[in-house]
Design a protein around this motif. Sequence first.
Motif, PDB file in Angstrom:
ATOM      1  N   MET A 179       5.296  41.049  25.772  1.00 21.72           N
ATOM      2  CA  MET A 179       3.683  41.234  26.002  1.00 21.72           C
ATOM      3  C   MET A 179       3.590  41.271  27.507  1.00 21.72           C
ATOM      4  N   ALA A 180       4.594  40.741  28.765  1.00 26.14           N
ATOM      5  CA  ALA A 180       4.519  41.052  30.022  1.00 26.14           C
ATOM      6  C   ALA A 180       5.328  42.479  30.178  1.00 26.14           C
ATOM      7  N   LEU A 181       5.911  42.988  29.221  1.00 26.23           N
ATOM      8  CA  LEU A 181       5.994  44.361  28.977  1.00 26.23           C
ATOM      9  C   LEU A 181       5.310  45.425  29.191  1.00 26.23           C
ATOM     10  N   ILE A 182       4.216  44.825  27.587  1.00 24.27           N
ATOM     11  CA  ILE A 182       3.122  45.808  27.674  1.00 24.27           C
ATOM     12  C   ILE A 182       2.183  45.730  29.011  1.00 24.27           C
ATOM     13  N   LEU A 183       2.133  44.529  29.190  1.00 25.18           N
ATOM     14  CA  LEU A 183       1.231  44.506  30.374  1.00 25.18           C
ATOM     15  C   LEU A 183       1.640  45.283  31.421  1.00 25.18           C
ATOM     16  N   SER A 184       2.375  45.599  32.461  1.00 22.22           N
ATOM     17  CA  SER A 184       3.697  45.825  33.420  1.00 22.22           C
ATOM     18  C   SER A 184       4.038  47.521  33.213  1.00 22.22           C
ATOM     19  N   VAL A 185       3.495  47.959  31.409  1.00 16.33           N
ATOM     20  CA  VAL A 185       3.658  49.513  31.751  1.00 16.33           C
ATOM     21  C   VAL A 185       2.143  50.065  31.863  1.00 16.33           C
ATOM     22  N   THR A 186       1.617  49.213  30.934  1.00 10.64           N
ATOM     23  CA  THR A 186      -0.478  49.502  30.906  1.00 10.64           C
ATOM     24  C   THR A 186      -0.928  49.656  32.745  1.00 10.64           C
ATOM     25  N   ARG A 187      -0.728  48.906  32.714  1.00  9.76           N
ATOM     26  CA  ARG A 187      -1.298  47.371  34.199  1.00  9.76           C
ATOM     27  C   ARG A 187      -0.383  48.617  35.626  1.00  9.76           C
ATOM     28  N   ARG A 188       0.862  49.195  35.431  1.00  7.54           N
ATOM     29  CA  ARG A 188       1.073  49.522  36.556  1.00  7.54           C
ATOM     30  C   ARG A 188       1.703  48.426  37.498  1.00  7.54           C
ATOM     31  N   ILE A 189       1.773  47.604  37.024  1.00  5.87           N
ATOM     32  CA  ILE A 189       2.325  46.239  38.024  1.00  5.87           C
ATOM     33  C   ILE A 189       3.334  45.809  38.502  1.00  5.87           C
ATOM     34  N   PRO A 190       4.412  46.903  38.432  1.00  7.21           N
ATOM     35  CA  PRO A 190       5.761  46.761  39.595  1.00  7.21           C
ATOM     36  C   PRO A 190       5.631  48.274  40.435  1.00  7.21           C
ATOM     37  N   GLU A 191       4.576  49.233  39.916  1.00  6.61           N
ATOM     38  CA  GLU A 191       4.141  50.158  41.258  1.00  6.61           C
ATOM     39  C   GLU A 191       3.486  49.150  42.161  1.00  6.61           C
ATOM     40  N   GLY A 192       2.778  48.678  41.320  1.00  8.41           N
ATOM     41  CA  GLY A 192       1.596  47.350  42.944  1.00  8.41           C
ATOM     42  C   GLY A 192       3.062  46.996  43.781  1.00  8.41           C
ATOM     43  N   LEU A 193       3.923  46.108  42.533  1.00  2.73           N
ATOM     44  CA  LEU A 193       4.752  45.348  43.402  1.00  2.73           C
ATOM     45  C   LEU A 193       5.157  46.549  44.526  1.00  2.73           C
ATOM     46  N   ALA A 194       5.565  47.613  44.410  1.00  2.00           N
ATOM     47  CA  ALA A 194       6.742  48.161  45.370  1.00  2.00           C
ATOM     48  C   ALA A 194       5.940  48.652  46.374  1.00  2.00           C
ATOM     49  N   VAL A 195       4.246  48.572  45.844  1.00  2.00           N
ATOM     50  CA  VAL A 195       2.880  48.778  47.085  1.00  2.00           C
ATOM     51  C   VAL A 195       3.429  48.014  48.201  1.00  2.00           C
ATOM     52  N   MET A 196       3.180  47.015  47.607  1.00  2.00           N
ATOM     53  CA  MET A 196       3.534  45.642  48.328  1.00  2.00           C
ATOM     54  C   MET A 196       4.130  45.564  49.217  1.00  2.00           C
ATOM     55  N   GLN A 197       5.775  45.698  48.473  1.00  2.00           N
ATOM     56  CA  GLN A 197       6.907  45.302  49.014  1.00  2.00           C
ATOM     57  C   GLN A 197       7.499  46.412  50.432  1.00  2.00           C
ATOM     58  N   SER A 198       6.881  47.156  49.818  1.00  2.00           N
ATOM     59  CA  SER A 198       6.954  48.229  50.927  1.00  2.00           C
ATOM     60  C   SER A 198       6.501  48.483  51.769  1.00  2.00           C
ATOM     61  N   GLU A 199       5.202  47.410  52.075  1.00  2.00           N
ATOM     62  CA  GLU A 199       4.015  47.294  53.496  1.00  2.00           C
ATOM     63  C   GLU A 199       3.475  48.541  53.398  1.00  2.00           C
ATOM     64  N   SER A 200       2.686  49.608  52.608  1.00  2.00           N
ATOM     65  CA  SER A 200       2.363  50.723  52.637  1.00  2.00           C
ATOM     66  C   SER A 200       0.801  50.265  52.269  1.00  2.00           C
ATOM     67  N   TRP A 201       0.608  49.225  52.293  1.00  2.00           N
ATOM     68  CA  TRP A 201      -0.586  49.358  51.645  1.00  2.00           C
ATOM     69  C   TRP A 201      -2.053  49.596  52.251  1.00  2.00           C
ATOM     70  N   GLU A 202      -2.415  50.307  51.958  1.00  2.00           N
ATOM     71  CA  GLU A 202      -3.913  50.407  53.193  1.00  2.00           C
ATOM     72  C   GLU A 202      -5.147  49.626  52.525  1.00  2.00           C
ATOM     73  N   GLY A 203      -5.130  48.811  51.931  1.00  2.00           N
ATOM     74  CA  GLY A 203      -6.473  48.276  50.914  1.00  2.00           C
ATOM     75  C   GLY A 203      -7.095  49.160  49.868  1.00  2.00           C
ATOM     76  N   TRP A 204      -7.821  48.003  49.248  1.00  2.00           N
ATOM     77  CA  TRP A 204      -8.714  48.726  47.922  1.00  2.00           C
ATOM     78  C   TRP A 204      -8.834  49.545  47.668  1.00  2.00           C
ATOM     79  N   SER A 205      -8.935  50.280  46.776  1.00  2.00           N
ATOM     80  CA  SER A 205      -8.879  51.762  46.589  1.00  2.00           C
ATOM     81  C   SER A 205      -9.444  51.955  44.763  1.00  2.00           C
ATOM     82  N   PRO A 206     -11.467  52.230  45.042  1.00  2.00           N
ATOM     83  CA  PRO A 206     -11.540  52.582  43.457  1.00  2.00           C
ATOM     84  C   PRO A 206     -10.462  53.130  43.117  1.00  2.00           C
TER      85      PRO A 206
END
Length: 328
Positions: free
Chosen positions: A113-140
């Motif tokens: 279930m963790a993998l299903i959610l990770s793939v469909t909700r793009r969780i690793p991509e979100g983690l990568a954005v935060m770890q790279s400190e490139s997040w510019e804030g919420w966007s629709p």
Amino acid sequence: MPSARLSVVVTRRLPDVVENRMRDLFDVSLRETDAPMTREELVEAMKTADVLVPTITDKIDAGLVGQAGGNLKLIANYGAGVDHIDVHTARQRGILVSNTPGVLTDDTADMTMALILSVTRRIPEGLAVMQSESWEGWSPTALLGGRIAGRRLGILGMGRIGQAVARRAAVFGMQIHYHNRHRLREEIEQELGATYWESLDQMVARMDVISVNCPHTPSTFHLMNARRLKLMKPEAVIVNTSRGEVIDENALTRMLRSGEISGAGLDVYEQENTANPRLRELKNVVLLPHMGSATMEGRVEMGEKVLLNIKTFDDGHRPPDQVVPSML
């Protein structure tokens, strides 16, 4: 005089509580490092031990079994899968094989279930954005994934783990479908709300998510081959927490790269310790290092099963989790 204690060789480091109990019960040789044994070390262990306790990283093939000493009478595998052990040859040599079924069901289903959610909700991509400190804030429109409620989940292999996945997925609102070597009893289908597909091809072509939960056997090798993967909908995803050999990894990689399949979540690989390097380059793939059973509770329970199998054998009885060729 008390009888001599069994000579037991363990091929990998196990949780401390398991190793301590083994010291209490047997004349045990424990692994000082967590590196897998070399083939030469395995040969030496099988020549001298009464019992070998291998793991999935140990290839116990016919050539190795053929070099076993006369004392070796039990291979007590630390793990449920035994496709790395030549059970047929072992039986011919009078060597019993046991495993540790059932104890990893919930842990592996959770990881599915963790993998299903990770793939469909793009969780690793979100983690990568935060770890790279490139997040510019919420966007629709940033990192839009998909809702899993209402999606069709096709489970390939409806044993203990497949059924545990079905129960979890149903809570998330997914529609449960499955293909299995044998159809489940009607009352179990009703309990799971599961629809049976006799044709794997027809099921694969209609699912939004495919979960591989069947063991690796000669009949399941590349069961998800290039032809069958091409039947999947372009927006579908596939996850595998079972055995890497069930999926043609090269074909899957090509289709993920070309967008013919939307995404994949993999915890196992064709080459046990190596993921296809091209998979690591893809943003639509979540790769884990075989973590499906990696809970302290699960690993200790595996050890307790191994201990019970060895102790029962030592008492002159058949190990409760003995594996015979007809089961494979």
